[in-house]
Design a protein around this motif. Sequence first.
Motif, PDB file in Angstrom:
ATOM      1  N   LYS A   1     -41.450  31.933  -9.125  1.00 34.56           N
ATOM      2  CA  LYS A   1     -42.540  32.862  -8.855  1.00 34.56           C
ATOM      3  C   LYS A   1     -43.523  32.851 -10.028  1.00 34.56           C
ATOM      4  O   LYS A   1     -43.212  32.339 -11.112  1.00 34.56           O
ATOM      5  CB  LYS A   1     -42.006  34.290  -8.663  1.00 34.56           C
ATOM      6  N   GLU A   2     -44.684  33.417  -9.790  1.00 30.80           N
ATOM      7  CA  GLU A   2     -45.689  33.515 -10.851  1.00 30.80           C
ATOM      8  C   GLU A   2     -45.102  34.265 -12.046  1.00 30.80           C
ATOM      9  O   GLU A   2     -44.434  35.290 -11.895  1.00 30.80           O
ATOM     10  CB  GLU A   2     -46.913  34.261 -10.308  1.00 30.80           C
TER      11      GLU A   2
ATOM     12  N   LYS B   1     -50.260  30.890 -12.768  1.00 34.41           N
ATOM     13  CA  LYS B   1     -50.890  31.563 -11.638  1.00 34.41           C
ATOM     14  C   LYS B   1     -50.634  30.791 -10.351  1.00 34.41           C
ATOM     15  O   LYS B   1     -50.789  29.573 -10.325  1.00 34.41           O
ATOM     16  CB  LYS B   1     -52.398  31.715 -11.858  1.00 34.41           C
ATOM     17  N   VAL B   2     -50.262  31.519  -9.304  1.00 35.40           N
ATOM     18  CA  VAL B   2     -50.069  30.939  -7.977  1.00 35.40           C
ATOM     19  C   VAL B   2     -51.256  31.329  -7.106  1.00 35.40           C
ATOM     20  O   VAL B   2     -51.653  32.502  -7.063  1.00 35.40           O
ATOM     21  CB  VAL B   2     -48.754  31.435  -7.335  1.00 35.40           C
TER      22      VAL B   2
ATOM     23  N   VAL C   1     -45.117  29.026 -15.237  1.00 41.93           N
ATOM     24  CA  VAL C   1     -45.971  29.247 -14.068  1.00 41.93           C
ATOM     25  C   VAL C   1     -47.013  30.318 -14.426  1.00 41.93           C
ATOM     26  O   VAL C   1     -46.683  31.494 -14.550  1.00 41.93           O
ATOM     27  CB  VAL C   1     -45.146  29.687 -12.846  1.00 41.93           C
TER      28      VAL C   1
ATOM     29  N   VAL D   1     -51.087  25.888  -7.945  1.00 46.86           N
ATOM     30  CA  VAL D   1     -50.504  26.638  -9.055  1.00 46.86           C
ATOM     31  C   VAL D   1     -51.006  26.072 -10.373  1.00 46.86           C
ATOM     32  O   VAL D   1     -51.112  24.858 -10.550  1.00 46.86           O
ATOM     33  CB  VAL D   1     -48.955  26.591  -9.001  1.00 46.86           C
TER      34      VAL D   1
END
Length: 344
Positions: free
Chosen positions: A154-155, A191-192, A189, A96
């Motif tokens: 989450k992203e 980018k995952v 966050v 991430v």
Amino acid sequence: MFLRRLTLNINRYQEIILRMNTRHRLNFALIITTIALFLSSCAKEVVESSDSIEKRILESYISVVHKDSIQPLPSGVYIINTKKGTGTSFKENSAVFVRYSTLDLKGNYLSTTNEALAKQLGSFSYANYYGPILLELGNFTLIKGLEEALLTLKEGARAKIIIPSWASEFNYLNSDRYHATTTIYDVEVVKVIDDYPQYELDTLQRFSNIHYDGLDSLVKGYYYKSLVEGTGDSLKAGLTARYNYVGRLTNGFVFDTNIEDTARKYKIYNSTKTYGPLTQEIHEVGESSTSGSSVVDGFAKTLLKMRYGGKAVTFFGSEWGYATETQSFGKRQQLHFYIEVLPE
């Protein structure tokens, strides 16, 4: 025994106070009260651990600042979600990219990867990298509390993660605590990524398409383009060459150079550093020179393709660079070099 004797003496001193005049009585009482508080403090220090003290401080902070509106995770970590993510969820082995700042419980900033915030705080430097930093889950490189919290996001999410020191150990036996006190991570966050090796290959190809007209890789994750051929045969292992270079990330950030004018241009000049051509014994990829010095594999491969007087650019994935070794700009970054080998 010492504390017991001193306590008995204090009781006798209290009888003496009753026979003093008012002024002397007040002064003496202050002294006795101070001693009593000191003894009380000492007694608490003997029976209360630093973790217990930290826990009381953290609970008071949650009560006063957050009105007891949030509950801790099993490890004692608290999460305050400020923006709900709607993108990809984390998996146990996800990579991430995040932007983050760290703060203490008083709200003082300890570090940041946010350029605008660094300028506001007066800590900005052109030599520092401000941008998304890669974190990897499930490989023992993240502190437990941060990894536990990230798995709930989450992203696109933004959250403040309050991590007590006992949750700042790494997930392996006998690891040390990363933080001595409770630390707040303000995390965005970005980018995952589930398949980071493929992400790297895609990133390099996009970079090639944009900047080098779709130049093909010579081998997986490695690109090379000659700008000036130079003279004579290609450099070989065991020969010595003098060279200049400029090291960048694929987003354009210049992280290093031995050319003084370039360092000044990009405002990364360091007065303690000596600028000028470097001398290197050429070595095979994955090996070192006879003196023990070495360059990263992608750089070594490029020198072996060049000639004296030649100039070239190369860009490559992290396995050709620093891999998992953390640099000032993070880890697993794709690198982009300009290299000039001086005439023999």
